[in-house]
Design an enzyme around this catalytic site. Structure first.
Site, PDB file in Angstrom:
ATOM      1  N   ASN A  47      10.183  -0.100   4.313  1.00 14.68           N
ATOM      2  CA  ASN A  47       9.556  -0.604   3.087  1.00 14.68           C
ATOM      3  C   ASN A  47      10.506  -0.460   1.904  1.00 14.68           C
ATOM      4  OD1 ASN A  47       7.268  -0.874   4.668  1.00 14.68           O
ATOM      5  ND2 ASN A  47       5.908  -0.061   3.097  1.00 14.68           N
ATOM      6  N   LEU A  48      10.524  -1.458   1.058  1.00 11.81           N
ATOM      7  CA  LEU A  48      11.338  -1.408  -0.144  1.00 11.81           C
ATOM      8  C   LEU A  48      10.563  -2.087  -1.269  1.00 11.81           C
ATOM      9  CD1 LEU A  48      14.194  -0.355  -0.869  1.00 11.81           C
ATOM     10  CD2 LEU A  48      14.981  -2.716  -0.690  1.00 11.81           C
ATOM     11  N   HIS A  57       7.581   7.862  -2.168  1.00  9.54           N
ATOM     12  CA  HIS A  57       7.635   6.588  -2.866  1.00  9.54           C
ATOM     13  C   HIS A  57       8.390   6.745  -4.183  1.00  9.54           C
ATOM     14  CE1 HIS A  57       3.785   5.332  -0.597  1.00  9.54           C
ATOM     15  NE2 HIS A  57       4.788   4.633  -0.132  1.00  9.54           N
ATOM     16  N   GLU A  83       2.756   5.216  -5.719  1.00  2.00           N
ATOM     17  CA  GLU A  83       3.052   3.793  -5.671  1.00  2.00           C
ATOM     18  C   GLU A  83       1.756   3.011  -5.666  1.00  2.00           C
ATOM     19  OE1 GLU A  83       5.965   1.011  -3.077  1.00  2.00           O
ATOM     20  OE2 GLU A  83       4.341   1.889  -1.947  1.00  2.00           O
ATOM     21  N   ASP A 107       0.112  -3.945   2.787  1.00  2.47           N
ATOM     22  CA  ASP A 107       0.594  -2.584   2.619  1.00  2.47           C
ATOM     23  C   ASP A 107      -0.575  -1.612   2.467  1.00  2.47           C
ATOM     24  OD1 ASP A 107       2.586  -0.703   2.434  1.00  2.47           O
ATOM     25  OD2 ASP A 107       3.133  -1.160   0.367  1.00  2.47           O
ATOM     26  N   HIS A 108      -0.267  -0.329   2.460  1.00  2.00           N
ATOM     27  CA  HIS A 108      -1.192   0.801   2.325  1.00  2.00           C
ATOM     28  C   HIS A 108      -2.649   0.444   2.001  1.00  2.00           C
ATOM     29  CE1 HIS A 108       1.942   3.945   2.372  1.00  2.00           C
ATOM     30  NE2 HIS A 108       2.696   3.043   1.768  1.00  2.00           N
ATOM     31  N   HIS A 132       8.812   4.565   5.331  1.00  2.00           N
ATOM     32  CA  HIS A 132       8.240   4.327   4.011  1.00  2.00           C
ATOM     33  C   HIS A 132       9.042   5.089   2.958  1.00  2.00           C
ATOM     34  CE1 HIS A 132       4.267   2.228   4.539  1.00  2.00           C
ATOM     35  NE2 HIS A 132       4.651   2.408   5.788  1.00  2.00           N
TER      36      HIS A 132
END
Length: 367
Positions: A289-290, A227, A183, A110-111, A267
């Site tokens: 995304n979750l 987020h 997040e 992720d990110h 997202h």
């Protein structure tokens, strides 16, 4: 028989062309694959169990912070080395257990911001080492989130890394435009609202730069995403913008009206409505995304168990049934952690239904 006969590998972690083919199938059949952040073997099991029981492919992803947690919070991570080794540990664990669940799994990260590129480099080093032995990268895909940089720099860095990744036929997800909220160390709570909506021209500029390298990429374009979970009215999602991205790209590429040449990502999915998800998926979103919802769902299991059994958790011996009665079967971590797995798995099941992914995969697995 499997409904995904186009995949060369139908159980366990898939890579390369199989990832693109799965996303193409999702885009064509109008469902999105949930991508769930995992921070431990327990959370990974919760996701895999839900996907297996509901006959769906799934994505498991680790963030920089989640990877550091896999390594152990007691390890110094100033140089991001703990995040690198934690990511590798998570990947090897998931690769080992995923085939037993009988579903296709995309292993993702992720990110990754610019300041975290050493983490990205370390993971690509591990991918390349794994590739030498196994003919495929350790991870199915990675995400670069350089949305805080200028669009030109964002795209240029993505091009640089994508060329390296393409040698392993690896998938890239990139973000253009900012996802609001906070997040896992990525804080955009004070971002300018205009930056939360990416223009079709900017999205196509990404496609124009990456497509000549490989078709294996997705774009996380901003359409008001945030987020976390916020009060109604505080977030203005405009998923219809994604249709404008597809229409503009199709026009530029000379494709017929209604074509969806882009793979898009949603997202900040926690707290969004069914209609918002439906609109996004109809416009070519293949991954959602979750994280926040699943974190809370995991906590619920342990919370409720502890509240219900608090009289049995005050000491190792002694409870309402007698002063000499042992409590081991109550405080054994395998018991209360399992309750968290069940509630998180239940939340993933809901996501599979909302994203129309449940029932899309039928295998011969009897697990």
């Amino acid at each position: 028989m499997s409904t995904f006969d186009f995949l060369s590998r139908k159980s366990g972690v898939i890579v390369g062309d199989d990832v693109r083919k799965l996303f193409e199938y999702a885009r064509e059949r109008k469902f999105a694959i949930p991508s769930i952040n995992v921070t431990s073997s327990s959370t990974a099991v919760a996701v895999l169990e839900a996907a297996r029981d509901n006959k769906s492919p799934v994505m498991l992803q680790v963030s920089q912070g989640g990877a550091a947690f896999f390594q152990g919070k007691g390890v110094n991570n100033k140089d991001l080395s703990a995040s690198v080794t934690g990511s590798i540990a998570a990947a090897l664990l998931i690769r080992t257990i995923a085939p037993s669940y009988g579903i296709p799994v995309i292993l993702h990260t992720d990110h990754c911001q610019k300041k975290w590129l050493p983490w990205f480099d370390g993971m690509l080093d591990a991918d390349e080492e794994y590739f030498k032995t196994h003919g495929e990268p350790l991870f199915s895909s990675h995400m670069l989130d350089l949305s805080e940089e200028t669009d030109d720099e964002n795209i240029a860095i993505c091009v640089k890394y994508f060329k390296r990744m393409t040698k392993m036929n690896q998938w890239l997800e990139m973000e253009i435009g900012i996802t609001g909220g906070e997040e896992d160390g990525v804080n955009n709570e004070n971002a300018d609202k205009d930056s939360l909506y990416t223009s079709p021209e900017t999205v196509f500029a990404v496609h124009k730069a990456l497509a000549p390298i490989s078709p294996n990429f997705a774009i996380a374009a901003a359409f008001g995403n945030v987020h976390g979970v916020y009060k109604p009215g505080n977030v203005e999602l405009r998923p219809s913008i994604l249709g404008e991205h597809q229409a503009y790209a199709a026009q530029q590429l000379g494709l017929k009206n209604g074509s969806k040449p882009l793979f898009l990502v949603f997202h900040g999915g926690s707290g969004s409505s069914q209609q918002e998800f439906n609109t996004a998926i109809n416009h070519g979103v293949v991954k959602v995304n979750l994280d926040t919802d699943c974190q809370y769902a995991y906590t619920i299991g342990s919370r409720d168990y502890i509240l219900k059994n608090k009289d049995y958790l005050q000491s190792m011996v002694g409870n309402p049934q007698g002063a000499d009665k042992p409590n081991k079967k109550y405080f054994d971590p395998r018991v209360w952690i399992r309750e968290s797995e069940k509630t998180m798995s239940g939340r993933v099941k809901e996501a599979l239904e909302v994203f129309h992914a449940a029932g899309t995969f039928k295998s011969e697995s009897k697990l």
